[in-house]
Write a protein that holds these residues in place. Sequence first.
Motif, PDB file in Angstrom:
ATOM      1  N   HIS A 465       0.834  -1.209   0.000  1.00 12.58           N
ATOM      2  CA  HIS A 465       0.000   0.000   0.000  1.00 12.58           C
ATOM      3  C   HIS A 465       0.870   1.261   0.000  1.00 12.58           C
ATOM      4  O   HIS A 465       0.474   2.294  -0.571  1.00 12.58           O
ATOM      5  N   HIS A 466       2.039   1.184   0.637  1.00 14.55           N
ATOM      6  CA  HIS A 466       2.953   2.334   0.652  1.00 14.55           C
ATOM      7  C   HIS A 466       3.406   2.675  -0.775  1.00 14.55           C
ATOM      8  O   HIS A 466       3.325   3.838  -1.201  1.00 14.55           O
ATOM      9  N   GLU A 467       3.874   1.670  -1.514  1.00 11.46           N
ATOM     10  CA  GLU A 467       4.345   1.920  -2.875  1.00 11.46           C
ATOM     11  C   GLU A 467       3.178   2.257  -3.797  1.00 11.46           C
ATOM     12  O   GLU A 467       3.329   3.073  -4.721  1.00 11.46           O
ATOM     13  N   ALA A 468       2.017   1.674  -3.548  1.00 14.66           N
ATOM     14  CA  ALA A 468       0.843   2.036  -4.349  1.00 14.66           C
ATOM     15  C   ALA A 468       0.449   3.485  -4.111  1.00 14.66           C
ATOM     16  O   ALA A 468      -0.006   4.180  -5.033  1.00 14.66           O
ATOM     17  N   GLY A 469       0.620   3.970  -2.889  1.00 16.25           N
ATOM     18  CA  GLY A 469       0.332   5.375  -2.604  1.00 16.25           C
ATOM     19  C   GLY A 469       1.237   6.303  -3.399  1.00 16.25           C
ATOM     20  O   GLY A 469       0.779   7.311  -3.958  1.00 16.25           O
ATOM     21  N   HIS A 470       2.539   5.979  -3.463  1.00 13.48           N
ATOM     22  CA  HIS A 470       3.447   6.775  -4.297  1.00 13.48           C
ATOM     23  C   HIS A 470       2.977   6.784  -5.750  1.00 13.48           C
ATOM     24  O   HIS A 470       2.969   7.838  -6.405  1.00 13.48           O
ATOM     25  N   ALA A 471       2.602   5.610  -6.246  1.00 11.70           N
ATOM     26  CA  ALA A 471       2.235   5.491  -7.655  1.00 11.70           C
ATOM     27  C   ALA A 471       0.971   6.270  -7.979  1.00 11.70           C
ATOM     28  O   ALA A 471       0.905   6.991  -8.982  1.00 11.70           O
ATOM     29  N   VAL A 472      -0.060   6.151  -7.137  1.00 12.52           N
ATOM     30  CA  VAL A 472      -1.336   6.814  -7.420  1.00 12.52           C
ATOM     31  C   VAL A 472      -1.179   8.335  -7.379  1.00 12.52           C
ATOM     32  O   VAL A 472      -1.687   9.058  -8.250  1.00 12.52           O
ATOM     33  N   VAL A 473      -0.470   8.855  -6.376  1.00 11.93           N
ATOM     34  CA  VAL A 473      -0.305  10.306  -6.271  1.00 11.93           C
ATOM     35  C   VAL A 473       0.476  10.842  -7.460  1.00 11.93           C
ATOM     36  O   VAL A 473       0.098  11.856  -8.069  1.00 11.93           O
ATOM     37  N   SER A 474       1.579  10.193  -7.805  1.00 10.15           N
ATOM     38  CA  SER A 474       2.390  10.681  -8.920  1.00 10.15           C
ATOM     39  C   SER A 474       1.665  10.528 -10.254  1.00 10.15           C
ATOM     40  O   SER A 474       1.924  11.283 -11.194  1.00 10.15           O
ATOM     41  N   TRP A 475       0.749   9.571 -10.342  1.00 15.33           N
ATOM     42  CA  TRP A 475       0.033   9.345 -11.603  1.00 15.33           C
ATOM     43  C   TRP A 475      -0.973  10.452 -11.875  1.00 15.33           C
ATOM     44  O   TRP A 475      -1.185  10.830 -13.038  1.00 15.33           O
ATOM     45  N   TYR A 476      -1.587  11.012 -10.818  1.00 11.73           N
ATOM     46  CA  TYR A 476      -2.660  11.986 -11.006  1.00 11.73           C
ATOM     47  C   TYR A 476      -2.222  13.434 -10.768  1.00 11.73           C
ATOM     48  O   TYR A 476      -3.064  14.333 -10.830  1.00 11.73           O
ATOM     49  N   LEU A 477      -0.960  13.688 -10.480  1.00 12.05           N
ATOM     50  CA  LEU A 477      -0.451  15.060 -10.367  1.00 12.05           C
ATOM     51  C   LEU A 477       0.373  15.372 -11.604  1.00 12.05           C
ATOM     52  O   LEU A 477       1.270  14.607 -11.975  1.00 12.05           O
ATOM     53  N   LYS A 478       0.105  16.510 -12.229  1.00 16.77           N
ATOM     54  CA  LYS A 478       0.692  16.771 -13.545  1.00 16.77           C
ATOM     55  C   LYS A 478       2.187  17.118 -13.490  1.00 16.77           C
ATOM     56  O   LYS A 478       2.890  16.949 -14.483  1.00 16.77           O
ATOM     57  N   ASN A 479       2.658  17.633 -12.368  1.00 19.81           N
ATOM     58  CA  ASN A 479       4.057  18.069 -12.297  1.00 19.81           C
ATOM     59  C   ASN A 479       5.008  17.005 -11.773  1.00 19.81           C
ATOM     60  O   ASN A 479       6.177  17.293 -11.517  1.00 19.81           O
TER      61      ASN A 479
END
Length: 660
Positions: A465-479
């Motif tokens: 869940h920790h690594e999935a959190g990194h992935a989801v946030v970075s996927w939906y933020l444009k910068n």
Amino acid sequence: MKQQPNKKDTGTPKDKNSKSPFGGFNSNWILILVFGSFALFTFISSPVSATQKISWTFLQDSLLAKREVSKIIVVNKEFAEFYIKKDTAANKASKDSAESLFGNIQGPKYRMTIGSVENFENKLEQAQSSFSSPNKIDVQYQNRTSWGSTLSWILPLVVLMAFWFFMLKRMGNGSGMGSSMMNIGKSTAKLAKKDTKSSVTFNDVAGLKEAKIEVMEVVDFLKNPEMYTELGAKIPKGVLLVGPPGTGKTLIAKAVAGEAQVPFFSMSGSEFVEMFVGVGASRVRDLFKRAKEKTPSIIFIDEIDAVGRSRGKGGGFQSNDERENTLNQLLTELDGFGPNTGVIVLAATNRPDVLDKALLRPGRFDRHIYLELPTKDEREEIFKVHLRPLKLAGDVKPKDLAKLSPGFSGADIANICNEAALIAARKKEKKVHSHDFMDARDRVVGGMERKSKIIAPKEKETVAHHEAGHAVVSWYLKNVDALVKVSIIPRGKSLGAAWYLPEERQIVTKAQFIDQMCASLGGRAAEEIVFNEISSGALDDLEKATKQAYAMVSYYGLDEKIGPMSFYDSSGQNDRLVGKPYSESMAKLIDQEAQSLILNAYKKTKAVLVEHRAELEKLAQHLLEHEVAEKEDLEAILGKRIEFIPKNADVNDDTQLSVI
């Protein structure tokens, strides 16, 4: 028959040495003679005898009563030696033993320490009177020099001197600890003569076009000086190569040594400094003296910051100024020789901020060549150089490898190529394939895979869940940079990693800083949302976010309350200060604003994860089942990511592998 005498006359060195017990009479024979002489002298000066210590009672009741004493010798008024008559049984036993060893040697049989001579004489006279002896015992007095006590302090001194003589002899022959002690002030620079062709040339230096042009001009001046001197031009006395580690500073110097065709002296800055006072300055003088004798010539000093640190820094804590004396001599030599001597100094460092200003001024180091991390085109050239000795498969393309490695130095690229070859050899492959380079890249960035490491199911679920959190946030933020891979396979010291392909930027905006902080905090926020509990696994993420926040506030002037102010000190002068270069109230405000930036980014991160909670759970389950999520898996779970492509930019040209 005539040849035999000739062979005998010429003989081998071994035959010659066999004629004389001293052979070549080297230092070893001298030591043997010295030790043998002292041992023989000690033995002769102290003859062996069976002398026994006795008491006055034994002397009175046994020796004097039986009239066995022939004479008494009082030595140095300290002790008395008793000689026994020849016809006694006791003397016969001692005589036999003495004769068997040294012939007929008659020595004292007994020995006794006396308090005072007068008291001893009185007691001896009373004893002889009580025994009614008609013949008085002859008493003699002698003063002797105790060679044993003298040798006790002379012999260790001689042994110490002989040891130092032996060590100096070995060091002088080059078979000991290095150079001769007599030559300790001489330069240790390695000389590459002009007729010695180096294996490294400018063809082996890929990229670094501007730096090569600058250095090649120096080489061209040494080859064709008339072309420059006719116009009144003067070649720079010193060229300083500055850049991060692994960018090719020493490689350029090796290429200069191979191309210049002039004597090339190379040494490290640390070789000037020794434990002996004055050695550093002496070596600097000797180095430039040798270089002037072989003009035109080049001197290369690697890691010059070891001797060229700014004077005065930490001076109150130093016990001596040996390094400063060496620097002063170096400054004098650099600006001391004439403009036409033909001695050029080439130096390299990755810490220009600590160098003394007097060392950097024109007239000493006239040119400063800055070597930066290579661009995409330069990385492609570097890959081509390091791919030459490898047996490559058809799917390996230097252009593709260059796209996947921005931010990598030349040393990193060389390491990746070598690791790829090792991986292919470990797999018993005949050629190195593209997937070998991908595995090597992952190993260099994230470390070696540790699939054998056992992780508890609860901890593994937290990591997923920790690594999935990194992935989801970075996927939906444009910068945030493009995400290409997520893994929960332990690598190095980390339990999981997310691979990004960031754009190569020269500047970073405030919005980009904040989105990067959100991506760093995504793992901790996911743990709090899913498990309603946080763990210590986000240590590296928190450290990265905190440093970014303080840099935004105190260095880059990106905070509204503090305004366009920067407390960054590029000169390093603030290092001497005990306190901060700002007041306590400003320090408090900086802490508050940095904390506010982190908390606001954390709130934004949680909002993104709450909105996409379903994708977070789905990606975490995929990681628990497969341990790795490639880009295709991410697109299937999270949807197609909207690419924000700036004008006149190619996203494929701005990619890198990084780990959060």
